[in-house]
Motif scaffolding. Structure first.
Motif, PDB file in Angstrom:
ATOM      1  N   TYR A 106     -15.597   4.985 -12.291  1.00 34.67           N
ATOM      2  CA  TYR A 106     -15.098   5.196 -10.929  1.00 34.67           C
ATOM      3  C   TYR A 106     -15.041   6.696 -10.673  1.00 34.67           C
ATOM      4  N   ARG A 122      -8.193   0.275  -2.174  1.00 37.71           N
ATOM      5  CA  ARG A 122      -9.018   1.256  -2.875  1.00 37.71           C
ATOM      6  C   ARG A 122      -8.572   2.682  -2.562  1.00 37.71           C
ATOM      7  N   SER A 123      -8.137   2.922  -1.337  1.00 34.94           N
ATOM      8  CA  SER A 123      -7.635   4.237  -0.961  1.00 34.94           C
ATOM      9  C   SER A 123      -6.352   4.577  -1.729  1.00 34.94           C
ATOM     10  N   CYS A 158      -5.949  10.320  -8.472  1.00 30.08           N
ATOM     11  CA  CYS A 158      -5.820  11.762  -8.278  1.00 30.08           C
ATOM     12  C   CYS A 158      -4.527  12.293  -8.891  1.00 30.08           C
ATOM     13  N   PRO A 208     -11.871   2.188  -7.122  1.00 32.71           N
ATOM     14  CA  PRO A 208     -11.786   3.394  -6.291  1.00 32.71           C
ATOM     15  C   PRO A 208     -13.031   4.262  -6.403  1.00 32.71           C
ATOM     16  N   GLY A 209     -13.363   4.933  -5.302  1.00 31.17           N
ATOM     17  CA  GLY A 209     -14.477   5.865  -5.323  1.00 31.17           C
ATOM     18  C   GLY A 209     -15.822   5.170  -5.424  1.00 31.17           C
ATOM     19  N   THR A 242     -14.078   9.369  -8.288  1.00 31.09           N
ATOM     20  CA  THR A 242     -13.224   9.588  -7.121  1.00 31.09           C
ATOM     21  C   THR A 242     -13.361  11.029  -6.640  1.00 31.09           C
ATOM     22  N   ARG A 243     -12.685  11.341  -5.560  1.00 32.87           N
ATOM     23  CA  ARG A 243     -12.726  12.715  -5.037  1.00 32.87           C
ATOM     24  C   ARG A 243     -12.079  13.699  -6.005  1.00 32.87           C
ATOM     25  N   GLU A 272      -7.177   5.312  -5.297  1.00 35.46           N
ATOM     26  CA  GLU A 272      -7.735   6.654  -5.473  1.00 35.46           C
ATOM     27  C   GLU A 272      -6.627   7.704  -5.473  1.00 35.46           C
TER      28      GLU A 272
END
Length: 395
Positions: free
Chosen positions: A329, A381-382, A389, A317-318, A331-332, A385
């Motif tokens: 990784y 991957r979405s 989160c 992810p990310g 991520t947001r 993520e």
């Protein structure tokens, strides 16, 4: 067992073929701060559950999926689909599964502990410990093997290896001679100049560990990883069978029904680069310790976390960056460390916060990567993520 024609056709790329080589440049040194977030339990997250179920409902999606979120001593398990097609049994945290390239993190754990004990140095070379390998390879260092900048040709892409595998996927290979398939090939680039994910790297790491200690790699895993972490259901088999109970892995090729490929392939042909069998429960314990730095000293960990540009396979992810047998990784919502993996029938992610207190294991029962299912990989991957989160307490 009879094998699906598509499985045989894809076998040549099923063993974790890596991304295009890129110059080995250092990634940004500053790590984004781990976001502040409460670890207070909010119960089972319906949105996460729905996203996991949506993956399973996709035409080319996995028949089963399981994600284990752990925050401190509190664990949440998300499951979708079934552990075996034709049954109503749901995936369980104690089900065995092939962890694919996450096995590379285990070889990293073995090697870096030997560095800690001054039995090895990161700048030791193949020539010092494996002088029987091609002279062209001798300058390659342990550090370059661990961060995939060695230039070693990948034995899984060798035509002879692939032909033997196609002829008999359950063939028993001599795991310690896998590099013989590419021993007549020069390095792909000067060591340290590029990043290229290669299964050969971790075979060489395991062989070096054996040369240094005089002990089989399987014994080193038991002594330095399994026993200290209480991993009672983790092993490195040579054959094609899986311990019961296990998550069945499938080749999914709509409109054909899913084909069970769980035991289609001998683990001897990937060994230290991808042959380990574990469970979501054991993998959770491992990644918390490994990503959290519990297995090695702070000085060695600082070297492990010297990031360069490079992604795991499949990408996590990310934004990905490569360390020594570990990936970052970004991520947001923040940063986790870990590893991904592919094996026919399985796709894996294991990741944890840099302090090891929060972790995610994410397992699918089909093989998903950029080569065979790029759209599905983007969706995977979405979803990963979103789970990261949730783990970090930020959505």
């Amino acid at each position: 067992m009879p094998l699906p024609r598509r499985f045989l056709a894809l076998l040549a790329v099923a063993l974790l073929t890596g991304p295009v080589a890129t110059p080995a440049q250092a990634a940004e040194p500053a790590e984004p701060a781990e976001p502040a977030g409460s670890t207070r339990s909010t119960g089972h997250d319906r949105a996460l559950q729905e996203r996991l179920q949506a993956l399973v409902r996709l035409p080319d999606g996995p028949p089963g999926a399981i994600a284990v979120l752990r925050r401190g001593h509190r664990t949440e398990v998300y499951r979708a689909g079934v552990s075996e097609v034709g049954t109503d049994r749901r995936p369980q945290p104690t089900d065995h599964m092939r962890i694919a390239s996450i096995a590379k993190a285990f070889s990293g754990a073995v090697a870096l502990q030997l560095v800690d004990r001054t039995r090895l140095r990161l700048d030791d070379t193949i020539g010092q410990w494996l002088p029987g390998l091609p002279a062209d390879w001798h300058p390659v260092t342990l550090r370059q093997l661990l961060n995939h900048t060695s230039g070693l040709p990948d034995f899984t892409t060798d035509p002879e290896f692939q032909a033997l595998l196609m002829e008999d996927p359950r063939r028993h290979f001599d795991s310690r001679r896998l590099l013989d398939f590419v021993a007549d090939e020069p390095l792909l680039f000067p060591p340290g100049s590029q990043y290229l994910y290669s299964n050969s790297d971790n075979i060489a790491v395991a062989l070096i560990a054996e040369a240094v200690t005089g002990r089989p790699y399987e014994e080193l895993l038991r002594r330095t990883v399994y026993r200290p972490l209480g991993l009672r259901n983790t092993s490195l088999p040579q054959g094609f069978l899986l311990p019961e109970p296990y998550l069945h892995g499938y080749d999914v090729d709509p409109p054909n029904p899913p084909e069970d490929v769980s035991t289609a392939l001998s683990a001897s042909g990937v060994w230290a680069s991808g042959g380990i069998v574990s469970t979501p429960k054991d993998l959770t314990s491992f990644i918390r310790a490994y990503a959290g730095g519990r297995l090695i000293s702070p000085p060695t960990r600082r070297q492990q976390l010297a990031w360069i540009d490079g992604a795991s396979e499949p990408a996590g992810p990310g934004t990905n960056a490569a360390g020594l047998a570990i990936f970052r990784y970004t991520t947001r919502c923040g940063v986790v460390y870990g590893h991904t993996g592919n094996f026919p029938g399985y796709t894996q992610l294991a990741a944890a916060t840099p302090d090891g207190k929060r972790s995610l294991t994410f397992s699918l029962t089909t093989h998903v990567n950029k080569d065979n299912k790029p759209a599905l990989l983007a969706e995977v991957r979405s979803v990963e993520e979103d789970f990261v989160c949730a783990l970090l307490g930020s959505r």
